[in-house]
Design an enzyme around this catalytic site. Structure first.
Site, PDB file in Angstrom:
ATOM      1  N   THR A 150      38.575  41.188  31.491  1.00 32.91           N
ATOM      2  CA  THR A 150      39.132  39.968  32.066  1.00 32.91           C
ATOM      3  C   THR A 150      40.597  39.891  31.682  1.00 32.91           C
ATOM      4  OG1 THR A 150      38.939  37.556  32.191  1.00 32.91           O
ATOM      5  CG2 THR A 150      38.453  38.559  30.058  1.00 32.91           C
ATOM      6  N   GLY A 151      41.379  39.217  32.507  1.00 30.21           N
ATOM      7  CA  GLY A 151      42.791  39.073  32.159  1.00 30.21           C
ATOM      8  C   GLY A 151      43.701  39.313  33.344  1.00 30.21           C
ATOM      9  N   ASP A 152      44.936  39.659  33.053  1.00 31.15           N
ATOM     10  CA  ASP A 152      45.945  39.876  34.094  1.00 31.15           C
ATOM     11  C   ASP A 152      45.562  41.108  34.918  1.00 31.15           C
ATOM     12  OD1 ASP A 152      47.275  37.773  32.912  1.00 31.15           O
ATOM     13  OD2 ASP A 152      48.629  39.056  31.766  1.00 31.15           O
ATOM     14  N   GLY A 153      44.941  40.848  36.056  1.00 30.45           N
ATOM     15  CA  GLY A 153      44.338  41.933  36.818  1.00 30.45           C
ATOM     16  C   GLY A 153      45.293  43.046  37.183  1.00 30.45           C
TER      17      GLY A 153
ATOM     18  N   ARG B  97      44.593  38.948  47.988  1.00 32.74           N
ATOM     19  CA  ARG B  97      44.884  39.669  46.740  1.00 32.74           C
ATOM     20  C   ARG B  97      43.577  40.123  46.074  1.00 32.74           C
ATOM     21  NH1 ARG B  97      43.357  38.662  41.142  1.00 32.74           N
ATOM     22  NH2 ARG B  97      44.882  39.682  39.824  1.00 32.74           N
ATOM     23  N   VAL B  98      43.548  41.330  45.612  1.00 29.88           N
ATOM     24  CA  VAL B  98      42.389  41.842  44.882  1.00 29.88           C
ATOM     25  C   VAL B  98      42.849  42.261  43.499  1.00 29.88           C
ATOM     26  CG1 VAL B  98      40.647  43.665  44.800  1.00 29.88           C
ATOM     27  CG2 VAL B  98      41.218  42.597  46.983  1.00 29.88           C
TER      28      VAL B  98
ATOM     29  N   THR C  60      37.170  34.944  34.219  1.00 27.09           N
ATOM     30  CA  THR C  60      36.202  35.848  34.839  1.00 27.09           C
ATOM     31  C   THR C  60      34.954  35.985  33.969  1.00 27.09           C
ATOM     32  OG1 THR C  60      37.868  37.098  36.009  1.00 27.09           O
ATOM     33  CG2 THR C  60      35.928  38.331  35.353  1.00 27.09           C
TER      34      THR C  60
HETATM   35  N1  ASP Z   1      41.014  39.829  36.004  1.00 28.84           N
HETATM   36  C1  ASP Z   1      40.825  38.822  37.016  1.00 28.84           C
HETATM   37  C2  ASP Z   1      41.716  39.120  38.187  1.00 28.84           C
HETATM   38  O1  ASP Z   1      42.859  39.506  37.961  1.00 28.84           O
HETATM   39  C3  ASP Z   1      41.111  37.443  36.553  1.00 28.84           C
HETATM   40  C4  ASP Z   1      40.358  37.025  35.312  1.00 28.84           C
HETATM   41  O2  ASP Z   1      39.984  37.869  34.514  1.00 28.84           O
HETATM   42  O3  ASP Z   1      40.111  35.818  35.134  1.00 28.84           O
HETATM   43  O4  ASP Z   1      41.333  38.925  39.310  1.00 28.84           O
END
Ligand code: ASP
EC number: 3.4.19.5
Length: 237
Positions: A158-161, A135-136, A107
């Site tokens: 950013t990361g595991d949403g 999915r959001v 992201t």
């Molecule tokens: N956080 C974002 C999501 O879960 C993914 C990402 O950070 O790359 O949609």
């Protein structure tokens, strides 16, 4: 960055399980105003439309917004295929064949402090590879993936949403500063420990405080970031 296929936002974003792209984006200014869009399939630059939502509608969050809203504000509309790159198709093929784990990062985000002391944060993403259609994640959710408040901080995650959503991570960091009197680095540390690492999840955050100190933190393997104007950067994993 949304136009650059190397990032997981706009063109070249992660593909859903059916091979499409659904873009999410949000923006918040330190005065408390916010705008966000989710599941965009035809908006070339979702972050621009998030700003339109903030500045030109009575709303905060629009799901699959009308293309007319974009065109009436000079934002380009493209065919859904515009976003899909061969590299992402190959990645999805490998994930579906279980040759590769679904990727959850990439992201893009930005945080800023202007010369008047106002803070702002923005985040844009395609989500995660092989995500369910519809999915959001955290990125378009104010308080989860994005948050800004003048006098305190601006944050983009950013990361595991799912972990960032469940931990209300961006607002949790702000709350530790506002009510717990921690500085930005301490607040990020504490929130990451409790809400991300404790859940067995990974990710990162970029933050800036009201004095212009920048903190870049991640417990993921890596996170690319750049910073302008000579403030301190802290990194840890
Ligand atoms: N956080 C974002 C999501 O879960 C993914 C990402 O950070 O790359 O949609």
């Amino acid at each position: 960055m949304e136009d650059n296929p190397l990032f997981n936002a706009g063109k070249g974003a992660a593909l859903t399980m059916s091979g499409g792209v659904e873009c999410d984006a949000s923006v918040m200014t330190g005065d408390g105003a916010a705008g966000a869009v989710t599941a965009c399939t035809r908006i070339k630059n979702p972050i621009r439309l998030a700003r339109v939502v903030k500045e030109h509608t009575p709303h905060v969050l629009l799901i699959n917004p009308d293309v007319d809203l974009a065109t009436s504000h000079g934002i380009d509309v493209v065919d859904p295929e515009y976003f899909v790159t061969p590299a992402r198709q190959e990645q999805l093929r490998r994930i579906l064949a279980e040759e590769e784990a679904p990727l959850r990062h990439g992201t893009v985000g930005a945080v800023a402090l202007d010369s008047h002391g106002h803070l702002a944060a923005a985040t844009s993403t395609g989500g995660i590879s092989k995500q369910f259609n519809g999915r959001v994640g955290d990125s378009p959710i104010i308080g989860a993936g994005t948050f800004a408040r003048d006098g305190a901080c601006a944050l983009s995650c950013t990361g595991d949403g799912e972990a960032f959503l469940e931990g209300c991570v961006a607002h949790d960091i702000y709350a530790r500063m506002a009510f717990g009197r921690l500085n930005l680095a301490e607040a990020i540390h504490a929130t990451f420990d409790e809400e991300i690492t404790r859940r067995g999840s990974t990710g990162g955050v970029i933050g800036i405080d009201a004095e212009g100190q920048v903190v870049l933190a991640h417990n993921s393997e890596m996170m690319f970031a750049a910073c302008k104007n000579g403030v301190r950067i802290e990194v840890w994993t």
